[in-house]
Write a protein that holds these residues in place. Structure first.
Motif, PDB file in Angstrom:
ATOM      1  N   ALA A 110     -25.172 -20.208  -0.377  1.00 45.41           N
ATOM      2  CA  ALA A 110     -24.984 -19.670  -1.726  1.00 45.41           C
ATOM      3  C   ALA A 110     -24.827 -18.157  -1.693  1.00 45.41           C
ATOM      4  N   ALA A 111     -25.605 -17.488  -0.838  1.00 50.39           N
ATOM      5  CA  ALA A 111     -25.504 -16.033  -0.725  1.00 50.39           C
ATOM      6  C   ALA A 111     -24.140 -15.620  -0.191  1.00 50.39           C
ATOM      7  N   ARG A 112     -23.636 -16.371   0.795  1.00 54.28           N
ATOM      8  CA  ARG A 112     -22.314 -16.040   1.343  1.00 54.28           C
ATOM      9  C   ARG A 112     -21.232 -16.193   0.280  1.00 54.28           C
ATOM     10  N   LEU A 113     -21.285 -17.284  -0.466  1.00 58.06           N
ATOM     11  CA  LEU A 113     -20.280 -17.484  -1.510  1.00 58.06           C
ATOM     12  C   LEU A 113     -20.346 -16.386  -2.562  1.00 58.06           C
ATOM     13  N   LEU A 114     -21.550 -15.930  -2.871  1.00 57.22           N
ATOM     14  CA  LEU A 114     -21.722 -14.921  -3.919  1.00 57.22           C
ATOM     15  C   LEU A 114     -21.338 -13.527  -3.437  1.00 57.22           C
ATOM     16  N   VAL A 115     -21.810 -13.158  -2.253  1.00 62.71           N
ATOM     17  CA  VAL A 115     -21.661 -11.769  -1.795  1.00 62.71           C
ATOM     18  C   VAL A 115     -20.446 -11.580  -0.893  1.00 62.71           C
ATOM     19  N   VAL A 119     -17.290  -8.893  -0.956  1.00 62.24           N
ATOM     20  CA  VAL A 119     -17.123  -7.903   0.108  1.00 62.24           C
ATOM     21  C   VAL A 119     -15.704  -7.947   0.668  1.00 62.24           C
ATOM     22  N   VAL A 120     -15.193  -9.147   0.941  1.00 69.27           N
ATOM     23  CA  VAL A 120     -13.860  -9.242   1.532  1.00 69.27           C
ATOM     24  C   VAL A 120     -12.776  -8.899   0.518  1.00 69.27           C
ATOM     25  N   ALA A 121     -13.044  -9.148  -0.769  1.00 67.44           N
ATOM     26  CA  ALA A 121     -12.079  -8.741  -1.793  1.00 67.44           C
ATOM     27  C   ALA A 121     -11.947  -7.230  -1.817  1.00 67.44           C
ATOM     28  N   ASP A 122     -13.084  -6.527  -1.723  1.00 70.87           N
ATOM     29  CA  ASP A 122     -13.042  -5.070  -1.662  1.00 70.87           C
ATOM     30  C   ASP A 122     -12.389  -4.593  -0.372  1.00 70.87           C
ATOM     31  N   ALA A 123     -12.696  -5.272   0.739  1.00 69.27           N
ATOM     32  CA  ALA A 123     -12.118  -4.890   2.029  1.00 69.27           C
ATOM     33  C   ALA A 123     -10.600  -4.984   2.009  1.00 69.27           C
ATOM     34  N   PHE A 175     -25.372  -6.521   5.039  1.00 70.02           N
ATOM     35  CA  PHE A 175     -26.018  -7.754   4.575  1.00 70.02           C
ATOM     36  C   PHE A 175     -25.173  -8.974   4.915  1.00 70.02           C
ATOM     37  N   VAL A 176     -23.865  -8.866   4.720  1.00 76.69           N
ATOM     38  CA  VAL A 176     -22.973  -9.986   5.021  1.00 76.69           C
ATOM     39  C   VAL A 176     -22.944 -10.265   6.518  1.00 76.69           C
ATOM     40  N   PRO A 216      -6.622  -9.598  -3.276  1.00 70.86           N
ATOM     41  CA  PRO A 216      -8.064  -9.847  -3.191  1.00 70.86           C
ATOM     42  C   PRO A 216      -8.471 -11.252  -3.622  1.00 70.86           C
ATOM     43  N   ASP A 217      -7.818 -11.792  -4.658  1.00 70.95           N
ATOM     44  CA  ASP A 217      -8.176 -13.134  -5.120  1.00 70.95           C
ATOM     45  C   ASP A 217      -7.853 -14.184  -4.063  1.00 70.95           C
ATOM     46  N   ALA A 218      -6.699 -14.043  -3.420  1.00 70.16           N
ATOM     47  CA  ALA A 218      -6.316 -14.994  -2.378  1.00 70.16           C
ATOM     48  C   ALA A 218      -7.242 -14.883  -1.172  1.00 70.16           C
ATOM     49  N   VAL A 219      -7.656 -13.660  -0.831  1.00 71.08           N
ATOM     50  CA  VAL A 219      -8.579 -13.464   0.289  1.00 71.08           C
ATOM     51  C   VAL A 219      -9.926 -14.102  -0.025  1.00 71.08           C
ATOM     52  N   SER A 220     -10.432 -13.886  -1.257  1.00 74.46           N
ATOM     53  CA  SER A 220     -11.698 -14.503  -1.652  1.00 74.46           C
ATOM     54  C   SER A 220     -11.615 -16.024  -1.598  1.00 74.46           C
ATOM     55  N   ALA A 221     -10.491 -16.580  -2.047  1.00 77.81           N
ATOM     56  CA  ALA A 221     -10.316 -18.038  -2.018  1.00 77.81           C
ATOM     57  C   ALA A 221     -10.287 -18.545  -0.584  1.00 77.81           C
ATOM     58  N   ALA A 222      -9.590 -17.828   0.285  1.00 74.74           N
ATOM     59  CA  ALA A 222      -9.513 -18.242   1.690  1.00 74.74           C
ATOM     60  C   ALA A 222     -10.889 -18.202   2.335  1.00 74.74           C
ATOM     61  N   PHE A 223     -11.664 -17.158   2.036  1.00 76.62           N
ATOM     62  CA  PHE A 223     -13.010 -17.066   2.598  1.00 76.62           C
ATOM     63  C   PHE A 223     -13.933 -18.132   2.018  1.00 76.62           C
ATOM     64  N   SER A 224     -13.770 -18.454   0.743  1.00 79.77           N
ATOM     65  CA  SER A 224     -14.597 -19.503   0.138  1.00 79.77           C
ATOM     66  C   SER A 224     -14.421 -20.816   0.888  1.00 79.77           C
ATOM     67  N   GLU A 225     -13.197 -21.159   1.196  1.00 81.64           N
ATOM     68  CA  GLU A 225     -12.954 -22.409   1.922  1.00 81.64           C
ATOM     69  C   GLU A 225     -13.499 -22.327   3.343  1.00 81.64           C
TER      70      GLU A 225
END
Length: 261
Positions: A110-115, A119-123, A175-176, A216-225
């Motif tokens: 849950a922490a990874r999905l949230l944080v 982080v990767v969207a900002d990166a 933290f990540v 950023p949205d696509a990166v967040s989605a890719a990391f979520s999966e």
């Protein structure tokens, strides 16, 4: 010419390249990716994975040998001799790098999905072209490590940390990184399952594609999966390193990439 070390890597102190590589290898041991008796990749392989010269790798390994952390034998691969290592003081969980393992899988997930997705969207906004090239080079190195879970995880760590430390919030990035280290000894087992490395490599390709789009949205989605896949494989590996059960994950980022192509 060897590409210089990225300033986005773990250390915030001035260090020589050899000291940085020495610390990277120590972190691999502390996190459980490398364990006692494991062979280190060759100088050439480590130089490729860590984007430094073979001379730099050789100097780092010599220092580790002098400290008794690795054993160098003529005519044989260098092996890990001790896991009693100290990690530099720049990380949150530095007093005990495996302390993150005291939390439940669901809490860490849950922490990874949230944080991590934030982080990767900002990166995504701050990764340089050289960093993107480094990630593409990492993909090539990962491809060569498809039959070796340890070597793949070494590449995997460099891949993830290059992205995390492009985030402008150093505290969140640290933290990540601690969250990333969760149950890496189990990840070694999971990556040994048929097709596991190939699936992670596929995830990494989607991530790089989204990063190149600067989306950023696509990166967040890719990391979520990717995080969901890590959760599933970690859940399926019991404390005895039992068999794994996999489930198909939606490839929502595939559609996003196709629409943006």
């Amino acid at each position: 010419m060897v590409t210089p070390l990225s300033p986005l890597h773990e250390t915030i102190h001035k260090q020589t390249a050899k000291e940085m590589i020495r610390d990277k290898i120590v972190s691999l041991i502390a996190s459980g990716i490398l364990q006692v008796g494991d062979e280190l990749p060759s100088e050439r392989e480590l130089a490729t994975m860590l984007v430094v010269s073979r001379e730099t790798v050789r100097g780092a390994v010599q220092r580790l040998a002098a400290e008794g952390i690795v054993q160098v034998s003529q005519g044989a691969r260098t092996r890990v001799a001790s896991v009693n290592v100290e990690v530099g003081a720049q990380r949150i969980g530095v007093t005990n790098p495996t302390s993150i393992n005291g939390y439940s899988l669901e809490a860490v997930h849950a922490a990874r999905l949230l944080v991590e997705t934030e982080v990767v969207a900002d990166a995504t906004k701050h990764l340089s072209d050289d960093d993107i090239q480094r990630l593409e080079d990492s993909i090539a190195a990962q491809q060569l490590a498809c039959n070796d879970p340890v070597r793949f995880l070494i590449c995997d760590r460099e891949f993830h940390l290059t992205i995390y430390y492009a985030c402008q919030n150093r505290l969140l990035a640290d933290f990540v990184v601690d969250l990333y280290t969760y149950m890496l000894d189990h990840r070694r087992i999971a990556m040994g399952q048929p097709g596991a490395i190939e699936k992670s490599l596929e995830d990494h390709r989607f991530i790089v594609r989204a990063l190149k789009m600067r989306n950023p949205d696509a990166v967040s989605a890719a990391f979520s999966e990717h995080i969901l896949r890590i959760h599933d494989t970690s859940l399926a590996v019991d404390e005895r390193g039992g068999s794994t059960v996999t489930r198909a994950l939606p490839r929502s980022v595939t559609d996003s990439n196709k629409e943006s192509a």
